[in-house]
Scaffold this motif. Structure first.
Motif, PDB file in Angstrom:
ATOM      1  N   ALA A  89      46.401   6.395  54.726  1.00  0.00           N
ATOM      2  CA  ALA A  89      45.800   4.891  53.304  1.00  0.00           C
ATOM      3  C   ALA A  89      45.215   5.398  52.424  1.00  0.00           C
ATOM      4  CB  ALA A  89      45.638   4.170  54.178  1.00  0.00           C
ATOM      5  N   LEU A  90      45.463   5.077  51.044  1.00  0.00           N
ATOM      6  CA  LEU A  90      45.469   5.572  50.010  1.00  0.00           C
ATOM      7  C   LEU A  90      43.455   5.116  49.698  1.00  0.00           C
ATOM      8  CD1 LEU A  90      45.176   6.803  47.283  1.00  0.00           C
ATOM      9  CD2 LEU A  90      45.945   5.097  46.258  1.00  0.00           C
ATOM     10  N   ILE A  91      42.434   6.019  49.430  1.00  0.00           N
ATOM     11  CA  ILE A  91      41.197   5.482  49.037  1.00  0.00           C
ATOM     12  C   ILE A  91      41.056   5.795  47.357  1.00  0.00           C
ATOM     13  CG2 ILE A  91      38.808   5.404  49.429  1.00  0.00           C
ATOM     14  CD1 ILE A  91      40.261   6.641  52.690  1.00  0.00           C
ATOM     15  N   VAL A  92      40.794   4.912  47.532  1.00  0.00           N
ATOM     16  CA  VAL A  92      40.505   4.642  46.293  1.00  0.00           C
ATOM     17  C   VAL A  92      38.917   5.149  45.705  1.00  0.00           C
ATOM     18  CG1 VAL A  92      40.699   2.987  43.350  1.00  0.00           C
ATOM     19  CG2 VAL A  92      42.120   2.657  44.773  1.00  0.00           C
ATOM     20  N   GLU A  93      38.974   5.740  45.390  1.00  0.00           N
ATOM     21  CA  GLU A  93      37.706   6.742  45.001  1.00  0.00           C
ATOM     22  C   GLU A  93      36.590   6.318  43.711  1.00  0.00           C
ATOM     23  OE1 GLU A  93      35.791   7.993  47.430  1.00  0.00           O
ATOM     24  OE2 GLU A  93      37.780   8.410  48.785  1.00  0.00           O
ATOM     25  N   GLU A  94      35.709   5.658  43.198  1.00  0.00           N
ATOM     26  CA  GLU A  94      34.921   5.645  42.397  1.00  0.00           C
ATOM     27  C   GLU A  94      34.876   7.012  41.816  1.00  0.00           C
ATOM     28  OE1 GLU A  94      30.451   4.549  40.485  1.00  0.00           O
ATOM     29  OE2 GLU A  94      31.105   4.224  43.392  1.00  0.00           O
ATOM     30  N   GLY A  95      35.683   6.946  40.335  1.00  0.00           N
ATOM     31  CA  GLY A  95      34.686   8.048  39.757  1.00  0.00           C
ATOM     32  C   GLY A  95      36.339   8.644  39.021  1.00  0.00           C
ATOM     33  N   THR A  96      37.249   8.202  40.082  1.00  0.00           N
ATOM     34  CA  THR A  96      38.987   8.631  39.582  1.00  0.00           C
ATOM     35  C   THR A  96      39.309   7.856  38.600  1.00  0.00           C
ATOM     36  OG1 THR A  96      39.932   7.366  41.601  1.00  0.00           O
ATOM     37  CG2 THR A  96      39.015   9.426  42.166  1.00  0.00           C
ATOM     38  N   ALA A  97      40.317   9.242  38.133  1.00  0.00           N
ATOM     39  CA  ALA A  97      40.972   8.121  37.176  1.00  0.00           C
ATOM     40  C   ALA A  97      42.173   7.077  37.803  1.00  0.00           C
ATOM     41  CB  ALA A  97      42.534   8.893  37.048  1.00  0.00           C
ATOM     42  N   LEU A  98      42.406   7.257  38.769  1.00  0.00           N
ATOM     43  CA  LEU A  98      42.878   6.313  39.396  1.00  0.00           C
ATOM     44  C   LEU A  98      42.210   4.618  39.244  1.00  0.00           C
ATOM     45  CD1 LEU A  98      45.306   5.197  41.104  1.00  0.00           C
ATOM     46  CD2 LEU A  98      44.904   5.448  43.060  1.00  0.00           C
ATOM     47  N   GLU A  99      40.614   5.331  40.241  1.00  0.00           N
ATOM     48  CA  GLU A  99      40.244   3.797  39.826  1.00  0.00           C
ATOM     49  C   GLU A  99      39.761   3.188  38.633  1.00  0.00           C
ATOM     50  OE1 GLU A  99      35.986   2.158  39.435  1.00  0.00           O
ATOM     51  OE2 GLU A  99      36.783   4.189  38.688  1.00  0.00           O
ATOM     52  N   ARG A 100      39.856   3.818  37.156  1.00  0.00           N
ATOM     53  CA  ARG A 100      39.332   3.717  35.712  1.00  0.00           C
ATOM     54  C   ARG A 100      40.683   2.570  35.844  1.00  0.00           C
ATOM     55  NH1 ARG A 100      37.136   8.069  35.455  1.00  0.00           N
ATOM     56  NH2 ARG A 100      39.316  10.098  34.666  1.00  0.00           N
ATOM     57  N   LYS A 101      41.924   3.293  36.346  1.00  0.00           N
ATOM     58  CA  LYS A 101      43.357   2.357  35.927  1.00  0.00           C
ATOM     59  C   LYS A 101      43.049   1.133  36.021  1.00  0.00           C
ATOM     60  CE  LYS A 101      46.600   6.630  34.535  1.00  0.00           C
ATOM     61  NZ  LYS A 101      47.482   7.262  35.073  1.00  0.00           N
ATOM     62  N   ILE A 102      42.829   1.745  37.309  1.00  0.00           N
ATOM     63  CA  ILE A 102      42.474  -0.194  37.819  1.00  0.00           C
ATOM     64  C   ILE A 102      41.470  -1.267  37.463  1.00  0.00           C
ATOM     65  CG2 ILE A 102      42.527  -1.525  40.384  1.00  0.00           C
ATOM     66  CD1 ILE A 102      43.397   1.349  42.260  1.00  0.00           C
ATOM     67  N   ARG A 103      40.845  -0.855  37.463  1.00  0.00           N
ATOM     68  CA  ARG A 103      39.584  -1.779  36.730  1.00  0.00           C
ATOM     69  C   ARG A 103      40.092  -2.034  35.573  1.00  0.00           C
ATOM     70  NH1 ARG A 103      35.406   1.012  34.321  1.00  0.00           N
ATOM     71  NH2 ARG A 103      35.740   3.197  36.298  1.00  0.00           N
ATOM     72  N   ARG A 104      40.623  -1.091  34.622  1.00  0.00           N
ATOM     73  CA  ARG A 104      40.899  -1.547  33.409  1.00  0.00           C
ATOM     74  C   ARG A 104      42.032  -2.840  33.379  1.00  0.00           C
ATOM     75  NH1 ARG A 104      39.998   3.847  31.514  1.00  0.00           N
ATOM     76  NH2 ARG A 104      42.315   4.094  32.587  1.00  0.00           N
ATOM     77  N   GLY A 105      43.035  -3.508  34.701  1.00  0.00           N
ATOM     78  CA  GLY A 105      43.699  -4.094  35.082  1.00  0.00           C
ATOM     79  C   GLY A 105      45.603  -2.964  35.194  1.00  0.00           C
ATOM     80  N   GLU A 106      44.748  -1.938  34.386  1.00  0.00           N
ATOM     81  CA  GLU A 106      46.543  -0.893  34.195  1.00  0.00           C
ATOM     82  C   GLU A 106      47.804  -0.994  35.221  1.00  0.00           C
ATOM     83  OE1 GLU A 106      45.642   3.035  32.211  1.00  0.00           O
ATOM     84  OE2 GLU A 106      44.120   1.978  30.553  1.00  0.00           O
ATOM     85  N   LEU A 107      47.147  -0.990  36.659  1.00  0.00           N
ATOM     86  CA  LEU A 107      47.657  -0.811  37.772  1.00  0.00           C
ATOM     87  C   LEU A 107      46.557  -2.220  38.587  1.00  0.00           C
ATOM     88  CD1 LEU A 107      47.146   3.075  38.362  1.00  0.00           C
ATOM     89  CD2 LEU A 107      49.282   1.536  37.853  1.00  0.00           C
ATOM     90  N   PRO A 108      47.479  -2.222  39.593  1.00  0.00           N
ATOM     91  CA  PRO A 108      46.854  -3.139  40.694  1.00  0.00           C
ATOM     92  C   PRO A 108      46.277  -3.213  41.660  1.00  0.00           C
ATOM     93  CG  PRO A 108      49.878  -2.676  41.071  1.00  0.00           C
ATOM     94  CD  PRO A 108      48.908  -1.747  39.948  1.00  0.00           C
ATOM     95  N   GLN A 109      45.423  -4.050  42.098  1.00  0.00           N
ATOM     96  CA  GLN A 109      44.761  -3.167  43.787  1.00  0.00           C
ATOM     97  C   GLN A 109      45.305  -3.239  44.646  1.00  0.00           C
ATOM     98  OE1 GLN A 109      41.490  -2.875  44.151  1.00  0.00           O
ATOM     99  NE2 GLN A 109      40.129  -3.760  42.517  1.00  0.00           N
ATOM    100  N   PRO A 110      45.137  -1.819  45.520  1.00  0.00           N
ATOM    101  CA  PRO A 110      45.900  -1.560  46.368  1.00  0.00           C
ATOM    102  C   PRO A 110      45.513  -3.060  47.868  1.00  0.00           C
ATOM    103  CG  PRO A 110      44.813   0.195  46.265  1.00  0.00           C
ATOM    104  CD  PRO A 110      43.878  -0.540  44.994  1.00  0.00           C
TER     105      PRO A 110
END
Length: 405
Positions: free
Chosen positions: A224-245
């Motif tokens: 299962a994907l874990i959204v790790e703090e500080g990663t590019a993916l986490e920043r995109k989710i935080r900015r609303g560019e990608l949905p939360q898992p």
């Protein structure tokens, strides 16, 4: 790059281990993990201790095997001085990063150094992780001829849109080519998948599973994907560019994986791992879950000897400098107390198919876990705690209840 190292005791410059790590060593297997911290690009979800060429700050891939040799030699002295008997390595695992960014001859030389200084058991499992874009027929053949037995190929997904979300650079077709090259060389093959990427649908996940099954390998890992703090993916989710898992969707994805893989002849042997036979299970990963001994070589690598854990400095330049000065690259160590060791044993061994002994555990809690459908009742009668599929989905809850934590 991975998060901060654990807090712990400062490691002596010579890497000396605390007393007692040799107790009952003959009852534990010994393995080696070799960390190769280099990547061409950083995947958006990755929180591993890896570095692209612009992040090396003077460290070099060209001298990396020489640095590993220094740590391999050091490890033999540290273990001998601690009274740990010499044991042949039951498994070796080259992980990363992208180990296959190094020339095949560098991986071969490292394996030869391990064999020279530690010995490698006959029939030992020797695995290398591979990005499908970095291997060729000749690369795989060179590894196989040198004693590598297994390759773990990072497929992650068969769907281009999902790979793009994960910032994976390979083409799905290259996975087939890598599997073909490995098979042609006589290597066992494991396929690594990730589910739960932002926006991934159940149908797309099924497409990836079916593609992995069609490759006809003997082993599949699905994480299962874990959204790790500080990663590019986490920043995109935080900015609303990608949905939360979606946790519920991820549970459906896990159940689908177990169903399709079981129907294809695979059997789960650890929460995230399935194989077609016991012989095709990952010996190396089982050594972690069963709390055996291993030495982790390379920047940021963790080791476990006789209940003591220690870890190396993270950056390749700092790692190289310490070894060049004749010092241990280890940054710190810890020795969990008996309560922490008990908790860890439950945490690790409940994840595997054979489960953990129920000796010393609360019978009332065990009964409630059976009633809730989280552990197998027949196994419990035989004094083993074995997770059902519902239990696998709620493994952390099972551990909390068993340990009152």
């Amino acid at each position: 790059m991975a998060g901060p190292l654990p807090s712990g005791n400062e490691m002596p410059q010579d890497g000396a281990l605390p007393a007692g790590v040799n107790v009952d060593a003959h009852l534990r297997t010994m393995s080696a993990y070799v960390h190769v911290p280099f990547c061409r690009v950083r995947c958006g979800y990755c929180d591993f201790n890896t570095y692209t060429s612009t992040e090396l700050r003077g460290a070099s891939q060209l001298t990396y095997v020489d640095e590993l040799e220094r740590e391999i030699v050091l490890s033999t002295h540290v273990l001998s001085n601690a009274g740990v008997p010499r044991r042949k390595l039951s498994s070796v695992f080259f992980g990363g990063g992208t180990p296959t960014l190094l020339p095949a001859d560098d991986l071969v030389k490292t394996l030869e150094l391990l064999a020279q200084h530690h010995d490698i058991a006959t029939g030992a499992e020797v695995t290398v992780e591979a990005n499908p874009d970095t291997v060729t027929d000749q690369y795989m053949t060179t590894l196989a001829q040198a004693g590598f037995t297994r390759v773990s190929i990072g497929m992650q997904s068969a769907v281009p849109e999902v790979l793009k979300t994960l910032d994976r650079s390979h083409n799905p077709e290259s996975v087939k080519n890598a599997v073909h090259s490995a098979r042609k060389a006589g290597l066992e093959v494991s396929i690594d998948l990730i589910y739960g990427a932002p926006g991934e649908t159940l149908e797309q996940w099924q497409q990836s599973l079916e593609a992995a099954i069609a490759l006809d390998t003997g082993h599949v890992s699905a994480y299962a994907l874990i959204v790790e703090e500080g990663t590019a993916l986490e920043r995109k989710i935080r900015r609303g560019e990608l949905p939360q898992p979606d946790d519920d969707l991820e549970a459906d994805m896990y159940e689908l994986a177990d169903t399709l893989l079981s129907n294809a002849g695979f059997e789960w042997y650890e929460v995230s791992n399935w194989s077609k036979s016991p012989q095709q299970r990952s010996t190396h990963n089982l050594s972690y879950w069963q709390s055996n001994d291993w030495w982790g070589y390379g920047p940021g690598a963790h080791s476990h000897i006789g209940g003591t854990r220690f870890w190396n400095v993270k950056h390749p330049a700092a790692y190289a400098q310490r070894l060049a000065e004749g010092n241990s690259p280890a940054a710190g160590w810890e020795q969990p107390d008996s309560q922490a060791q008990f908790l860890e044993k439950i945490l690790l061994e409940t994840r595997i198919r054979q489960g953990v002994s129920s000796e010393g555990l609360d019978t009332g809690i065990i009964a409630s876990l059976i009633s809730d459908g989280l552990i197998d009742g027949v196994s419990a009668i035989q004094k083993r705690i074995v997770l059902t599929i519902a239990g696998r989905l709620r493994a952390d809850e099972v551990v909390r209840r068993l340990t009152n934590s």
